[in-house]
Design an enzyme around this catalytic site. Structure first.
Site, PDB file in Angstrom:
ATOM      1  N   GLY A 171       0.845  -1.203   0.000  1.00  0.00           N
ATOM      2  CA  GLY A 171       0.000   0.000   0.000  1.00  0.00           C
ATOM      3  C   GLY A 171       0.874   1.244   0.000  1.00  0.00           C
TER       4      GLY A 171
ATOM      5  N   TYR B  42      -0.365 -18.647  -2.417  1.00  0.00           N
ATOM      6  CA  TYR B  42      -1.331 -17.548  -2.321  1.00  0.00           C
ATOM      7  C   TYR B  42      -2.752 -18.092  -2.428  1.00  0.00           C
ATOM      8  CZ  TYR B  42      -3.674 -13.151  -3.524  1.00  0.00           C
ATOM      9  OH  TYR B  42      -4.516 -12.071  -3.556  1.00  0.00           O
TER      10      TYR B  42
END
Ligand code: UDP
Length: 325
Positions: A36, A150
């Site tokens: 982020g 993942y």
């Protein structure tokens, strides 16, 4: 309402924060700024009343517990992201995805707060049938291939969320995002569209991995965020999984052509073998297309932006210096 958005400074998280603020709610964004970026919420959210940004990790149980205390609803988007990162750092991927979600779900369970879990089309793995529907069987690759760490972590998030719903009545909604794109998506984590648009704008070769005949369906982040908020606003969604994406299927060769044309670029299109692009033995998906009938039937979801419109938006974003080119 007071919302906690984990991964609130991420690509999708920042749009979600903005949409919630626009609707008059207050928002706490929690993000460790690993993928982020402050740029995503500045100026979109940071200076606005009702918005608080906390730099920290959801794996900090004390911090997450405190923030969940203060929230009416939780949107859990914090996660490892990007195929290149996932392939290179499988341990980090599992820690930042499955372990992190466990903390959030436990905190929500202790305080009985509704939680949205951001999952991924990766859970379909190689895909058993097309289009991919929520109740399909899932076909993942073996654990020595980093990519599947993942998928497996996201799947564990889903299992835990649905288990908490069934056994403890925790209100949960799971969204499986399919190739979500738009401004603020950084190219550094390996996603195809930011890479292609930035290559085209620089006049560099557009590098297509493999033979380029693999397909994906791209959806704009604002469509995804709208669906997520609508789903969370209705108790009928609780305990369910929803595909969220577009059904307009494109090969990566076609995508490269669209990018070149919309950007007015004369970049050549080159092909790079998967082994060189990722790691040896990398497994890609040949086709990925969602069945979106559930989300369409229940909340009237329809993607609104075409791929050309999205490419145009990205071009403007990068030309203004966005995305850490
Ligand atoms: N890809 C590509 N060039 C790039 C990055 C990705 O051709 O610079 C390919 C990648 O191999 C895959 C598709 O584009 O077949 C979508 O990749 P992305 O990482 O964006 O998403 P995912 O693989 O998770 O669908």
């Amino acid at each position: 309402m007071r919302y906690l958005v984990t991964g609130g400074a991420g690509f999708i998280g920042s749009y979600l924060c903005e949409a919630l603020l626009d609707a008059g709610h207050s928002v706490i964004a929690l993000d460790n700024l690993s993928t982020g970026r402050i740029e995503n919420i500045e100026p979109a959210c940071l200076a606005r009343p009702g918005f608080t940004f906390i730099e920290g990790t959801v794996r900090d149980e004390e911090l997450t517990g405190r923030l969940v205390d203060d929230a009416d609803v939780i949107f859990h988007l914090a996660s490892a992201v990007g195929v290149s990162l996932v392939v290179n750092r499988p341990a980090h991927t599992i820690e930042e995805t499955a372990f992190a979600s466990e903390v959030v779900l436990n905190a929500a369970l202790e305080r009985n707060r509704p939680v949205f879990i951001a999952s991924s089309s990766e859970v379909y793995g190689k895909g058993v049938s097309l289009p991919m529907a929520e109740d399909d069987d899932l076909l993942l690759g073996p654990p020595d291939k980093g990519r599947w760490a993942y998928a497996c972590s996201k799947l564990l998030d889903e299992f835990l969320a649905l288990a908490y719903y069934r056994e403890y009545d925790l209100p949960v909604v799971v969204g499986r995002f399919f190739n979500t794109v738009g401004a603020r998506q950084a190219g550094r984590w390996g996603m195809v569209l930011p890479n292609f648009v930035q290559q085209a704008m620089r006049g560099d070769p557009i590098v297509v991995y493999g033979d380029g005949e693999q397909t994906r369906c791209f959806v704009h982040v604002s469509d995804v965020v709208g669906a997520v908020i609508k789903l969370m606003n209705r108790p009928e969604s609780y305990g369910k999984v929803y595909n969220i994406g577009s059904t307009d299927e494109l090969t990566m060769n076609q995508l490269a052509e669209r990018v070149r044309s919309v950007c007015g670029s004369s970049s050549p299109i080159e092909h790079l073998p998967y082994d060189e692009a990722y790691t040896e033995g990398f497994e890609d998906l040949r086709r990925r297309v969602p069945d979106i009938s559930r989300v369409r039937d229940e909340i009237g979801f329809e993607p609104t932006l075409t791929i050309d419109e999205i490419i145009r938006e990205l071009r403007i974003y990068y030309s203004k210096g966005g995305g850490n080119q």
